[in-house]
Design an enzyme around this catalytic site. Structure first.
Site, PDB file in Angstrom:
ATOM      1  N   CYS A   1      16.429  -2.154  20.208  1.00  0.00           N
ATOM      2  CA  CYS A   1      16.513  -2.705  21.557  1.00  0.00           C
ATOM      3  C   CYS A   1      16.299  -1.631  22.621  1.00  0.00           C
ATOM      4  O   CYS A   1      15.995  -1.927  23.756  1.00  0.00           O
ATOM      5  CB  CYS A   1      17.826  -3.452  21.770  1.00  0.00           C
TER       6      CYS A   1
ATOM      7  N   ARG B   1      14.213   1.190  22.051  1.00  0.00           N
ATOM      8  CA  ARG B   1      12.945   1.910  21.918  1.00  0.00           C
ATOM      9  C   ARG B   1      11.971   1.207  20.980  1.00  0.00           C
ATOM     10  O   ARG B   1      12.377   0.499  20.055  1.00  0.00           O
ATOM     11  CB  ARG B   1      13.191   3.338  21.423  1.00  0.00           C
TER      12      ARG B   1
ATOM     13  N   GLU C   1      25.499   8.130  19.273  1.00  0.00           N
ATOM     14  CA  GLU C   1      25.859   6.872  18.615  1.00  0.00           C
ATOM     15  C   GLU C   1      25.203   6.825  17.221  1.00  0.00           C
ATOM     16  O   GLU C   1      24.091   7.327  17.041  1.00  0.00           O
ATOM     17  CB  GLU C   1      25.460   5.663  19.477  1.00  0.00           C
TER      18      GLU C   1
ATOM     19  N   GLN D   1      24.201   4.338  15.078  1.00  0.00           N
ATOM     20  CA  GLN D   1      23.333   3.291  14.523  1.00  0.00           C
ATOM     21  C   GLN D   1      21.886   3.735  14.337  1.00  0.00           C
ATOM     22  O   GLN D   1      21.222   3.330  13.404  1.00  0.00           O
ATOM     23  CB  GLN D   1      23.337   2.028  15.393  1.00  0.00           C
TER      24      GLN D   1
ATOM     25  N   GLN E   1      18.796   2.649  11.671  1.00  0.00           N
ATOM     26  CA  GLN E   1      17.599   1.911  12.083  1.00  0.00           C
ATOM     27  C   GLN E   1      16.331   2.660  11.682  1.00  0.00           C
ATOM     28  O   GLN E   1      15.357   2.077  11.218  1.00  0.00           O
ATOM     29  CB  GLN E   1      17.635   1.689  13.599  1.00  0.00           C
TER      30      GLN E   1
ATOM     31  N   GLY F   1      50.310 -10.441  26.795  1.00  0.00           N
ATOM     32  CA  GLY F   1      49.275 -11.052  27.610  1.00  0.00           C
ATOM     33  C   GLY F   1      48.008 -11.119  26.783  1.00  0.00           C
ATOM     34  O   GLY F   1      47.920 -10.506  25.726  1.00  0.00           O
TER      35      GLY F   1
ATOM     36  N   MET G   1      40.052  -7.395  27.473  1.00  0.00           N
ATOM     37  CA  MET G   1      39.920  -6.030  27.026  1.00  0.00           C
ATOM     38  C   MET G   1      41.001  -5.649  26.027  1.00  0.00           C
ATOM     39  O   MET G   1      40.757  -4.938  25.057  1.00  0.00           O
ATOM     40  CB  MET G   1      39.974  -5.076  28.225  1.00  0.00           C
ATOM     41  N   ALA G   2      42.211  -6.150  26.269  1.00  0.00           N
ATOM     42  CA  ALA G   2      43.314  -5.884  25.353  1.00  0.00           C
ATOM     43  C   ALA G   2      43.011  -6.492  23.993  1.00  0.00           C
ATOM     44  O   ALA G   2      43.270  -5.898  22.946  1.00  0.00           O
ATOM     45  CB  ALA G   2      44.613  -6.448  25.904  1.00  0.00           C
TER      46      ALA G   2
END
Lengths: 424, 271
Positions: A50, A52, A114, A116, A120, A189, A193-194
């Site tokens: 996604c 390159r 990163e 990945q 790839q 809660g 994000m939590a």
């Protein structure tokens, strides 16, 4: 033969351009095969992610090859050449090799380090290997790209520091607890994000999840998702003495946990460490709680700061990684120049001469009374045999054809001629 | 020969200590490996040195200050290896090897000649009593290093500036666990050392306890570590408080070891 990189990435092209040039699904297979059909293109592999789209190519004749590839791209993707040409970058020889090594090592990625991208790249390579569109040069290049990436991974800390909130939470938890397996976590809660952070914690071994939500039903739902247990929101403090990690995002306007309350909790849990992540704005946990021994409270800004320093840290490590890449590029260039046939031809001839001499010597020892003239004739015959035998391989190495490199590599292997020490 | 071995061991420990401290700031895996090898070499030579001295004097070489410091250092390295074996935290060396080097250095400046053994000391208790005491103290020395590591890591976590060493130090829970283990090993060793000392004192001098400074300070050491273990088991005091106490404990150990000999008059004095 020359190595070429033609492509575009997140730095040179927006997603609108990248997606149009992407080789996904079936397009990859036909694309790779079509590229290989271009006469100047001897070896090819295509990486399409996604971020390159890049073509790694070995060519005999650079100029026409590039032109034909651009034409192919326009035709294959049904695009106007002007729509993508300004975004393309074009690298050749050492620069191309360096680029591939940098991509593999994740030095060219949007998120530096990163992991990945290496996978790839491996997939792209395996694919072209299966389609038989690569040869000696590309195979070696890809092998080296992968081993360079591994070297970077082990010799630098480029991938070690978390650069997202959820990963930062996991990383911090790892520095507080001996192991995450067996620790328990409470979601206070049900902020998004939590929830995401909790998911990461669970993926990394946190086993027991409790959910305390103002609306009990929503809490039950969430608890089910984590195969945990719901807790009545009013009573959450009673449960805290056996909770190691608290993830808080209630949306309450005030503090829901105060210092005195936490002080008591700590006594009850015999001062075992607690990690509290307060993702809510306004904050829900009294910041003074951080002053308590063995309590580590992080709010959103704290985590963001952690991430920012981690990014800086990665950039520092990237410098070391660049040095490793350069080193490996140099090794690879050496290997490429060792493919040059002249030294191999010389070595092959030498080897043949040695064998001839040795055998004649043996013969002399066996027949000490042999006369000069016969010996001369024998020497002449031996020489003729040797010459005739080494003529075809020598010719194959001299020939200016596309499989010359392959021939050189093969002959070196068969006759055990060593011109390159970079082999592992 | 003995001198040569000692100097060699000292040199290797020196190298190990320097590299391990450099490693703290640079954090290269090579430095970590080098530290370990240098320590291994130092330890092997050091062991040979102690054995050599044992055979040439005929008794365990722990009766002079030179010998005692050297043996103390040996015991610490021994425990360091045990820890490395079990936990594989390369960084431990950076906090322990400097202590080892300082002990070896002080040993090297002290008079080295082999003294005839005081008839009072000629007893198998010498070996048992001192070995227990030294191993116990070595465990405390290591706990001291771990305690410092704990405080550093705790400081990172509290201040939220997570750079440099933070990544390479283990979790505070692991450090706390090691600290606790070391003290729970060191404490019974010290207790046994004191008990054997009392029995031996009665055999040699005819009284169990003579309020000798060394005895008094050993008792203070014992009380500190007893306190650490006690409040941990009863009130659950752990982490930072335990780390600080284990550092204080080791300062007292060092005073009992060096201070008493240098500043106070004691029958325990090493010659």
């Amino acid at each position: 033969m020359k190595v070429l990189v033609i492509g575009l990435n997140h730095k040179t092209a927006d997603v609108e351009v990248r997606e149009k040039l992407a080789f996904n699904g079936e397009k990859l297979e036909t694309g790779v095969l079509r590229l290989r059909e271009i006469p100047e293109v001897k070896e090819v592999s295509v990486l399409s992610t996604c971020n390159r789209v890049e073509m790694y190519i070995c060519v005999t004749d650079e100029g026409p090859a590039i032109e034909k590839i651009k034409l192919f791209l326009a035709e294959f993707h049904n695009l106007n050449r002007n729509s993508f040409e300004p975004h393309l970058y074009l690298l050749s020889e050492t620069e191309a090799v360096r680029h591939i090594f940098r991509v593999a090592s994740s030095l060219d990625s949007m998120v530096l380090g990163e992991p990945q991208i290496l996978g790839q790249l491996k997939d792209a390579f395996d694919f072209s290997l299966a389609k038989k569109t690569t040869g000696v040069m590309m195979n070696k290049l890809m092998k080296k790209a992968i081993s360079t990436a591994k070297r970077v991974r082990t010799e630098t800390r480029i991938a070690e520091n978390a650069v997202s909130i959820s990963f930062a939470a996991v990383e911090l938890a790892r520095k507080i607890f001996k192991e995450l397996a067996g620790t328990s976590c409470m979601l206070l809660g049900a902020g998004e994000m939590a929830e995401l952070a909790a998911r990461h914690l669970v993926n990394n071994g946190v086993s027991n999840v409790m959910v305390a939500n103002r609306t009990y039903e929503r809490g039950c739902e969430l608890a089910k998702e984590f195969s945990g247990s719901p807790v009545k929101y009013e009573n959450f403090i009673d449960e805290l003495s056996h909770v190691d990690i608290i993830l808080c995002s209630t949306g309450a306007p005030t503090y829901v946990l105060k210092k005195e309350q936490m002080h008591k909790v700590m006594k009850d849990r015999r001062h075992k460490p607690v990690f509290i992540i307060d993702i809510s704005v306004p904050r829900n946990i009294d910041p003074e709680i951080n002053d308590l021994d063995s309590v580590y409270l992080y709010n959103v800004d704290d985590l963001q700061e952690v991430i920012d320093t981690n990014i800086l840290e990665r950039q520092k490590e990237a410098e070391k990684a660049e040095a490793i890449v350069l080193e490996e590029v140099e090794k690879f260039s050496k290997w490429v120049s060792s493919l040059d046939s002249v030294p191999v031809i010389v070595a092959l001839r030498q080897k043949a001469e040695e064998i001839k001499k040795e055998e004649l010597e043996k013969l002399k020892n066996k027949l000490p009374d042999i006369d000069e003239a016969t010996m001369k004739a024998l020497e002449y015959t031996a020489g003729a045999i040797v010459n005739k035998l080494i003529h075809p391989p020598t010719a194959a190495m001299k020939e200016d054809s596309s499989d010359r490199d392959e021939a050189v590599a093969l002959i070196k292997k068969i006759y055990g001629i060593n011109g390159d020490d970079s082999e592992e | 020969m003995g001198t040569l071995l000692f100097e060699l061991a000292l040199t290797f420990y020196f190298a190990a200590a320097i590299i391990s401290v450099v490693e703290l700031f640079r954090g290269s895996k090579e430095a970590s490996r080098l530290t370990f090898y240098a320590t291994c070499a130092g330890f092997a030579i050091h062991t040979a040195c102690i054995l050599f001295r044992y055979f040439s004097s005929g008794h365990l070489p722990i009766t002079s200050m030179h010998e005692a410091s050297s043996f103390f250092a040996w015991c610490i390295v021994f425990i360091y290896f045990l820890l490395e074996y079990q936990y594989k935290i390369g960084l431990i060396g950076s906090f322990i090897l400097p202590v080892v080097f300082v002990l070896m250095l002080s040993s090297s400046v002290l008079p080295r000649q082999i003294m005839p053994l005081d008839p009072v000391l000629q007893s198998y208790w010498l070996g048992i009593h001192t070995l227990l005491a030294f191993l116990g103290n070595a465990a405390f020395a290591t706990a001291f290093g771990i305690g410092i590591m704990y405080l550093i890591q705790e400081h990172y976590l509290k201040s939220k500036h997570l750079h440099g060493l933070f990544q390479r130090l283990p979790s505070i829970q692991v450090l706390d666990e090691i600290n606790y283990k070391l003290i729970s090993i060191g404490f019974p060793l010290l207790t046994l050392a004191i008990i054997t000392g009392i029995i031996w004192a009665n055999n040699a001098w005819g009284s169990y306890w003579r309020w000798d400074p060394k005895e008094v300070w050993s008792m203070i050491t014992w009380l500190i570590y007893a306190l650490i273990l006690h409040i941990r088991l009863t009130a659950g005091w752990r982490g930072k408080k335990a780390a600080i106490l284990s550092i204080i404990g080791f300062v007292v150990v060092m005073f009992t070891f060096f201070g008493v000999n240098l500043l106070l008059k004691s029958v325990h004095i090493f010659k």
